[in-house]
Design an enzyme around this catalytic site. Sequence first.
Site, PDB file in Angstrom:
ATOM      1  N   LYS A  39      10.333  14.993 -16.641  1.00  0.00           N
ATOM      2  CA  LYS A  39      10.801  13.923 -15.759  1.00  0.00           C
ATOM      3  C   LYS A  39      10.938  12.588 -16.493  1.00  0.00           C
ATOM      4  O   LYS A  39      11.789  11.774 -16.165  1.00  0.00           O
ATOM      5  CB  LYS A  39       9.858  13.760 -14.568  1.00  0.00           C
ATOM      6  CG  LYS A  39       9.775  14.982 -13.656  1.00  0.00           C
ATOM      7  CD  LYS A  39      10.990  15.111 -12.765  1.00  0.00           C
ATOM      8  CE  LYS A  39      10.890  16.326 -11.844  1.00  0.00           C
ATOM      9  NZ  LYS A  39      12.144  16.596 -11.116  1.00  0.00           N
TER      10      LYS A  39
ATOM     11  N   GLU B  55      10.921   8.628  -5.266  1.00  0.00           N
ATOM     12  CA  GLU B  55      10.281   9.660  -4.455  1.00  0.00           C
ATOM     13  C   GLU B  55       9.613  10.615  -5.428  1.00  0.00           C
ATOM     14  O   GLU B  55       9.969  10.676  -6.598  1.00  0.00           O
ATOM     15  CB  GLU B  55      11.322  10.403  -3.621  1.00  0.00           C
ATOM     16  CG  GLU B  55      12.037  11.550  -4.357  1.00  0.00           C
ATOM     17  CD  GLU B  55      12.875  11.098  -5.548  1.00  0.00           C
ATOM     18  OE1 GLU B  55      13.260   9.917  -5.581  1.00  0.00           O
ATOM     19  OE2 GLU B  55      13.134  11.923  -6.452  1.00  0.00           O
TER      20      GLU B  55
ATOM     21  N   SER C 259       8.920  23.149 -18.243  1.00  0.00           N
ATOM     22  CA  SER C 259       9.293  21.785 -17.834  1.00  0.00           C
ATOM     23  C   SER C 259       8.089  20.869 -17.735  1.00  0.00           C
ATOM     24  O   SER C 259       8.217  19.657 -17.861  1.00  0.00           O
ATOM     25  CB  SER C 259      10.046  21.831 -16.510  1.00  0.00           C
ATOM     26  OG  SER C 259       9.302  22.562 -15.537  1.00  0.00           O
TER      27      SER C 259
HETATM   28  C1  LIG Z   1       7.074  20.226 -14.092  1.00  0.00           C
HETATM   29  C2  LIG Z   1       8.211  20.259 -13.142  1.00  0.00           C
HETATM   30  N1  LIG Z   1       9.154  21.186 -13.309  1.00  0.00           N
HETATM   31  C3  LIG Z   1      10.199  21.274 -12.472  1.00  0.00           C
HETATM   32  C4  LIG Z   1      10.325  20.439 -11.377  1.00  0.00           C
HETATM   33  C5  LIG Z   1      11.478  20.659 -10.459  1.00  0.00           C
HETATM   34  O1  LIG Z   1      12.445  19.669 -10.513  1.00  0.00           O
HETATM   35  P1  LIG Z   1      13.821  19.900 -11.256  1.00  0.00           P
HETATM   36  O2  LIG Z   1      14.423  21.138 -10.684  1.00  0.00           O
HETATM   37  O3  LIG Z   1      14.595  18.682 -10.942  1.00  0.00           O
HETATM   38  O4  LIG Z   1      13.556  20.043 -12.692  1.00  0.00           O
HETATM   39  C6  LIG Z   1       9.365  19.443 -11.172  1.00  0.00           C
HETATM   40  C7  LIG Z   1       9.486  18.516 -10.050  1.00  0.00           C
HETATM   41  O5  LIG Z   1       8.628  17.808  -9.652  1.00  0.00           O
HETATM   42  C8  LIG Z   1       8.286  19.364 -12.080  1.00  0.00           C
HETATM   43  O6  LIG Z   1       7.330  18.432 -11.914  1.00  0.00           O
END
Ligand SMILES: Cc1ncc(COP(=O)(O)O)c(C=O)c1O
Lengths: 416, 316
Positions: free
Chosen positions: A98, A120, A387
């Site tokens: 993020k 948010e 992620s």
């Molecule tokens: C670690 C992590 N992965 C994935 C997501 C999912 O969001 P996005 O699909 O935008 O990557 C989030 C959202 O809070 C997250 O914190």
Amino acid sequence: MTLTQTTYQDQILASNGFFGPYGGCFVPEVLLPGLSEIADAFEAIKTDETFLAEFRQTLREFSGRPTPLTPLPRLSERLGGAQLFLKNEGLNHTGAHKINHCIGQALLAKRLGKRRIIAETGAGQHGYATAAVCARMGLDCTVYMGRKDYERQRPNVYWMELLGARVVPVEDGTQTLNDAVIAAFKDWVAHPNDTYYLLGSAVGPHPYPAMNTFFQKIVGEEIRRQCLAQAGRLPDVCVACVGGGSNAMGMFFDFLDEESVRLIGVEAGGRGTRSGEHAAKLLQGQAGIFEGYHSYFLQDGDGNIANTHSVSAGLDYCGVSPVLAWLADAGRVEFAVASDAEALEAVQTLARAEGIIPALESAHAFAYAFQLAAELPREAVVAVNASGRGEKDLFITMRHFQEESLIQYAKNLLTI
Amino acid sequence: MLPQLPIMAHLVLGYPTLPESLRTAETYIAAGCAILELQIPFSHPTADGPVITVACQEAVKQGVTVSDCLAAIRALRKKYPEQEIMVMSYLNRIYVYGMYRFFQDLGEMGVGHVIVPDLPVVGPTQSSPPKGAGSSSSSVISSPQGVILSESEESEAEGLKNKIKSRPSASDSSLSLRMIPLEMDKITEMIGPAAKGEEWVRPPLVPVLAANIPDTRLDQLIAAGYDFFYLMSDFKITGSTFSLHPRLREIAGRIKSGNSAARIGIGFGINTPEQIKAVLEVADYAIIGSALIVAQQEGRLENYLENIAHSTTPAV
Ligand SMILES: Cc1ncc(COP(=O)(O)O)c(C=O)c1O
């Protein structure tokens, strides 16, 4: 969709806000001047070397980029199929991808002279990253968070507050990400001139889907370089979890025009296929227009937005990036699901076999990738986007794996 | 008949129940409210405050469908053919019902205007299609899979595009809206050309504007022929504490001098007779929503309306 002269990448970067029929800017008129200002600025910075240099420098110095691409030899061996690689976005400062779009957007907000940032958050990772970047850049920060997420992601609430942000629990609706987005928009309606809305995924009205994709695409760019150096080839498959789509678009963008690379998004299968039990909008949603954009949404069949469920707060959301909706229709990105239980199991598997604890969101991508890798030949290369890291999920995963210890810990805390 | 009050009275269809909301509408009519604003409930009313949000969610919980709402509006039209009615809905309910079908249904029952808070208005508002637009395919509208503009339809939209382009350019404003995809074929197409050979009966949309509307954009909307403008009292959501943004007077003046026939309503947070008076110095109508719902919840709706009637000069 056939590719003629323009590539997927070109179409996204040159987008006026529509990706095929998806996207757009469906917001109350009062928000248009603000969005227009951001869209103009985004258009300008796309090719502004000074801005981009500062963006890259901040990613490097503040967030610790590049993040490593880590081979997973033990798991690959055990599964008996493809070689697995893990892109460790969890090693970013604040623990998830993020921060990439937070740094980009905060720099943009500064350029526009905005001093007040609103955001948010679902899992709290976007809010946490926003709070850290705002503290670093001297910006005032308010984060909206559904009450349910506020309670289940308590550690991140604390970090945000420690960083000087104001965290506002949202009591409306199902008290999750969706309600936080709406609360942030309402704040923006009340403060359209001095406030910058730092939206946290590749969703929302133009220019957010294209802009967050642009700020996240560094993830795939690094994977390309690292994979070529480490595996001697591009990945055959890239797998990412899909909440709103920011980490998936970040990973996929650089490979969109490489026909040999399969791109797979994994949605939250929750605890069943009934409405309200999952968050699989691309697999089970219906086209709609909500929160500023045209895409797939989980709905009730008569235009009301449905409830969602996922063990991971970051995937517990009703909509999905219009860019992914377009790429799904075009058949360029495939989609799969992983359930709550499969995600939890993947956390444990990855932790034990490779010494890495992924965020519950990312664990959805791993759960699917483990199944897929087992079916692929040994020479195949599968990259999975971690992620985020799993520390934020302490109280959720602990409740599943060691409920008694958690209860004991909570009791002890109060008596110390 | 009572003298008309310069009040646009809002309610949520289906709250607390569909029959009760119709009785509320009749109470508004009996009190002489010039315009009824009937909101189709939506699970997530993104621009509304807590009172209307809860009313919407209660109505949705009862399973009130868009078709139910349209039937209710039709019944009301039949019984009160003289009463001016505007319909308010968030975009997704209309989109899923079918954009073209929705506007067609309302047009046929004689609803004058439609307010869609999350659809920035674009394009012409005539009740007959611009040349050529009426002959393009209706498949665009009904597909729940999205609004896909095929090559052949693109040329049909050219007429609209050119028309829009020939209006005053917004580029001289500091807030140009240049990068915002508003004047897009897609949006125009979504609202819909009539199916082959059918009469185009779409009721006009109502622009919902706030004090930050750039002059050039406002001039564009006036030139596009919109005949009712809904102004937000201030930078707020519905049901907030009332304040009247000082720029609204200038905006209202600009609208009137551009189109003397255009009518103006101001809403968001209006409650007391004093506030209504202040609003009517600038606009033709005071739009009241949350305050009416609260009055109804507290069983003092008739009193509230009477009180307003006493302290408000009837519209001429
Ligand atoms: C670690 C992590 N992965 C994935 C997501 C999912 O969001 P996005 O699909 O935008 O990557 C989030 C959202 O809070 C997250 O914190």
